[in-house]
Design an enzyme around this catalytic site. Structure first.
Site, PDB file in Angstrom:
ATOM      1  N   TYR A 281     -92.575 -38.625 -18.123  1.00  9.11           N
ATOM      2  CA  TYR A 281     -92.894 -39.785 -17.707  1.00  9.11           C
ATOM      3  C   TYR A 281     -94.204 -39.697 -16.611  1.00  9.11           C
ATOM      4  CZ  TYR A 281     -92.467 -43.662 -14.298  1.00  9.11           C
ATOM      5  OH  TYR A 281     -92.880 -44.921 -13.630  1.00  9.11           O
TER       6      TYR A 281
ATOM      7  N   ARG B  89     -91.468 -72.979 -14.425  1.00 10.81           N
ATOM      8  CA  ARG B  89     -92.057 -74.209 -15.008  1.00 10.81           C
ATOM      9  C   ARG B  89     -91.307 -75.198 -13.987  1.00 10.81           C
ATOM     10  NH1 ARG B  89     -91.259 -73.006 -20.475  1.00 10.81           N
ATOM     11  NH2 ARG B  89     -89.522 -74.086 -20.315  1.00 10.81           N
TER      12      ARG B  89
ATOM     13  N   LYS C 253     -97.928 -41.579 -16.588  1.00 11.30           N
ATOM     14  CA  LYS C 253     -98.476 -42.129 -15.634  1.00 11.30           C
ATOM     15  C   LYS C 253     -99.823 -41.359 -15.095  1.00 11.30           C
ATOM     16  CE  LYS C 253     -95.700 -45.670 -15.576  1.00 11.30           C
ATOM     17  NZ  LYS C 253     -96.008 -46.910 -16.024  1.00 11.30           N
TER      18      LYS C 253
END
Length: 261
Positions: free
Chosen positions: A156, A53, A160
């Site tokens: 893992y 921001r 993927k």
């Protein structure tokens, strides 16, 4: 106009508290998109939101959610219903290393829930929203390890592989509805991933390089291997038959994991 204007005005990024997700959030904010920031650690997200921001004058929404929880994507959908989300980035994920049979089963199931189930739910729920608006983008985080089995990172790599296959199919299915889908498949990256996976990485790409390469490929390619290291590893492996790649990556993982094979 920013090259990402077609994907605004809001982008949603999971895994935004660190690593690739954080780098993608920063890059998108620099392009003028407002951000929905999602991760488990709300304090880190709030720090990033304040930064975005201040530096880029964009709006932010912070949602501290654990994507391993079954209702997390339902809550995410409800919390963002009033926003015109044009880009969805499923960057949350984690890994483990070492012998599969010696791993903690609950941790491996959590990995499956975060890496696969949450990405599946997000693709379905937000894919419908993007289809309704007639334009948008979806980024799914694959990996260099998605293209063969990887001993000592077996679960893992399997998560993927699921993501890679899902992204390739959705790239075709959603194109007629004006929705671009890309699979980002980096190699080793400097982030908190290695520490959580109990791995030592001597050669890595930066999260920033992965973020920039991924966004450049959105709307242009089905799969991108961002960063010079990822491209070098792809070139060194692609001439090998799949069983050969499995054997080579077994040796690589032995060198990267702290526990002896």
């Amino acid at each position: 106009m920013s090259p990402l204007d077609d994907y605004g005005p809001w982008a949603l990024v999971t895994g935004a508290s660190e690593g690739i997700g954080k780098a993608l959030a920063r890059e998108l904010a620099a392009q003028g998109l407002s951000l929905v920031l999602v991760a488990r650690r709300g304090e880190r997200l709030q720090e990033l939101a304040n930064e975005l921001r201040r530096d880029h004058r964009v709006e932010t929404l912070v949602l501290a959610l654990d994507l391993a929880r079954p209702q997390a994507i339902v809550e995410l959908d409800e919390a963002t219903r009033s926003l015109d989300v044009g880009l969805v980035v499923a960057a949350a994920g984690f890994g483990s290393s070492g012998s599969f049979l010696d791993s903690e089963l609950d941790n491996e199931i959590d990995m499956l829930n975060v890496n696969c189930r949450a990405a599946l739910e997000m693709s379905h729920v937000f894919g419908q929203r993007l289809r309704e608006r007639g334009r948008g983008g979806l980024i799914l985080m694959s990996s260099l390890l998605a293209f063969q089995g990887v001993p000592r990172a077996s679960n893992y790599a399997a998560t993927k592989a699921y993501i890679q296959s899902l992204a390739e199919a959705l790239h075709i299915e959603l194109a007629p509805h004006g929705v671009d889908v890309v699979a980002s498949a980096p190699g080793p990256v400097r982030s908190g991933f290695a520490e959580r996976a109990d791995m030592t990485m001597s050669m890595t790409s930066s999260p920033e390089a992965v973020a920039k390469g991924t966004l450049r490929a959105l709307g242009r390619r089905t799969t991108v291997r961002p960063g010079a290291l990822s491209k070098a590893l792809e070139w060194s492996l692609k001439t090998l038959p799949r069983p050969g790649r499995v054997r080579i990556l077994q040796q690589v993982m032995r060198g990267m994991t702290q526990e002896s094979a």
